[in-house]
Design a protein around this motif. Structure first.
Motif, PDB file in Angstrom:
ATOM      1  N   UNK A   1     -30.260  47.747  58.878  1.00 45.98           N
ATOM      2  CA  UNK A   1     -30.770  47.233  57.622  1.00 45.98           C
ATOM      3  C   UNK A   1     -32.252  47.576  57.459  1.00 45.98           C
ATOM      4  N   UNK A   2     -32.997  47.569  58.550  1.00 46.21           N
ATOM      5  CA  UNK A   2     -34.423  47.883  58.459  1.00 46.21           C
ATOM      6  C   UNK A   2     -34.640  49.317  57.985  1.00 46.21           C
ATOM      7  N   UNK A   3     -33.743  50.208  58.356  1.00 47.81           N
ATOM      8  CA  UNK A   3     -33.873  51.608  57.950  1.00 47.81           C
ATOM      9  C   UNK A   3     -33.457  51.791  56.502  1.00 47.81           C
ATOM     10  N   UNK A   4     -32.362  51.173  56.113  1.00 47.70           N
ATOM     11  CA  UNK A   4     -31.773  51.436  54.798  1.00 47.70           C
ATOM     12  C   UNK A   4     -32.184  50.438  53.725  1.00 47.70           C
ATOM     13  N   UNK A   5     -32.644  49.259  54.112  1.00 50.82           N
ATOM     14  CA  UNK A   5     -33.129  48.294  53.136  1.00 50.82           C
ATOM     15  C   UNK A   5     -32.059  47.481  52.432  1.00 50.82           C
ATOM     16  N   UNK A   6     -30.819  47.616  52.834  1.00 50.47           N
ATOM     17  CA  UNK A   6     -29.775  46.819  52.205  1.00 50.47           C
ATOM     18  C   UNK A   6     -28.414  47.049  52.842  1.00 50.47           C
ATOM     19  N   UNK A   7     -27.515  46.109  52.604  1.00 51.37           N
ATOM     20  CA  UNK A   7     -26.173  46.157  53.180  1.00 51.37           C
ATOM     21  C   UNK A   7     -25.385  47.379  52.754  1.00 51.37           C
ATOM     22  N   UNK A   9     -26.262  50.365  51.562  1.00 49.68           N
ATOM     23  CA  UNK A   9     -26.755  51.632  52.104  1.00 49.68           C
ATOM     24  C   UNK A   9     -26.513  51.718  53.606  1.00 49.68           C
ATOM     25  N   UNK A  10     -26.697  50.616  54.320  1.00 46.08           N
ATOM     26  CA  UNK A  10     -26.468  50.604  55.763  1.00 46.08           C
ATOM     27  C   UNK A  10     -24.997  50.863  56.082  1.00 46.08           C
ATOM     28  N   UNK A  11     -24.110  50.227  55.354  1.00 48.00           N
ATOM     29  CA  UNK A  11     -22.670  50.467  55.560  1.00 48.00           C
ATOM     30  C   UNK A  11     -22.294  51.901  55.225  1.00 48.00           C
ATOM     31  N   UNK A  12     -22.909  52.441  54.201  1.00 45.28           N
ATOM     32  CA  UNK A  12     -22.658  53.833  53.850  1.00 45.28           C
ATOM     33  C   UNK A  12     -22.997  54.755  55.008  1.00 45.28           C
ATOM     34  N   UNK A  13     -24.139  54.526  55.633  1.00 41.62           N
ATOM     35  CA  UNK A  13     -24.531  55.326  56.793  1.00 41.62           C
ATOM     36  C   UNK A  13     -23.523  55.158  57.930  1.00 41.62           C
ATOM     37  N   UNK A  14     -23.150  53.933  58.222  1.00 41.58           N
ATOM     38  CA  UNK A  14     -22.288  53.669  59.373  1.00 41.58           C
ATOM     39  C   UNK A  14     -20.887  54.249  59.249  1.00 41.58           C
ATOM     40  N   UNK A  15     -20.376  54.359  58.040  1.00 33.74           N
ATOM     41  CA  UNK A  15     -18.982  54.759  57.865  1.00 33.74           C
ATOM     42  C   UNK A  15     -18.792  56.144  57.263  1.00 33.74           C
ATOM     43  N   UNK A  16     -19.882  56.861  56.998  1.00 36.68           N
ATOM     44  CA  UNK A  16     -19.815  58.218  56.435  1.00 36.68           C
ATOM     45  C   UNK A  16     -20.047  59.229  57.568  1.00 36.68           C
ATOM     46  N   UNK A  17     -19.282  60.307  57.622  1.00 36.57           N
ATOM     47  CA  UNK A  17     -19.495  61.318  58.663  1.00 36.57           C
ATOM     48  C   UNK A  17     -20.942  61.819  58.662  1.00 36.57           C
ATOM     49  N   UNK A  18     -21.458  62.086  59.861  1.00 38.73           N
ATOM     50  CA  UNK A  18     -22.841  62.533  60.013  1.00 38.73           C
ATOM     51  C   UNK A  18     -22.856  63.848  60.786  1.00 38.73           C
TER      52      UNK A  18
END
Length: 53
Positions: A1-7, A9-18
């Motif tokens: 959350x500190x990186x993305x600033x919200x739930x 965006x954070x979930x998007x990062x966690x569940x999207x292929x990188x």
């Protein structure tokens, strides 16, 4: 959350292929092994402090 600033965006990062995780979702990599969790934390640290990720 500190990186993305919200739930959302954070979930998007966690569940999207990188690309740095061989196109796997960070959540999948992180729960797969301790090394995977460290890789995801490294990416988050790079994002937080302005390095390439």
């Amino acid at each position: 959350m500190a990186v993305w600033g919200g739930d959302v965006a954070a979930r998007g990062f966690l569940f999207r292929p990188h690309a740095m995780l061989e196109n796997q979702a960070p959540m999948t990599v992180a729960i797969g092994s301790e090394l995977g969790a460290e890789l995801v934390c490294d990416i988050l640290g790079r994002l937080r402090y302005g390095s390439a990720a």
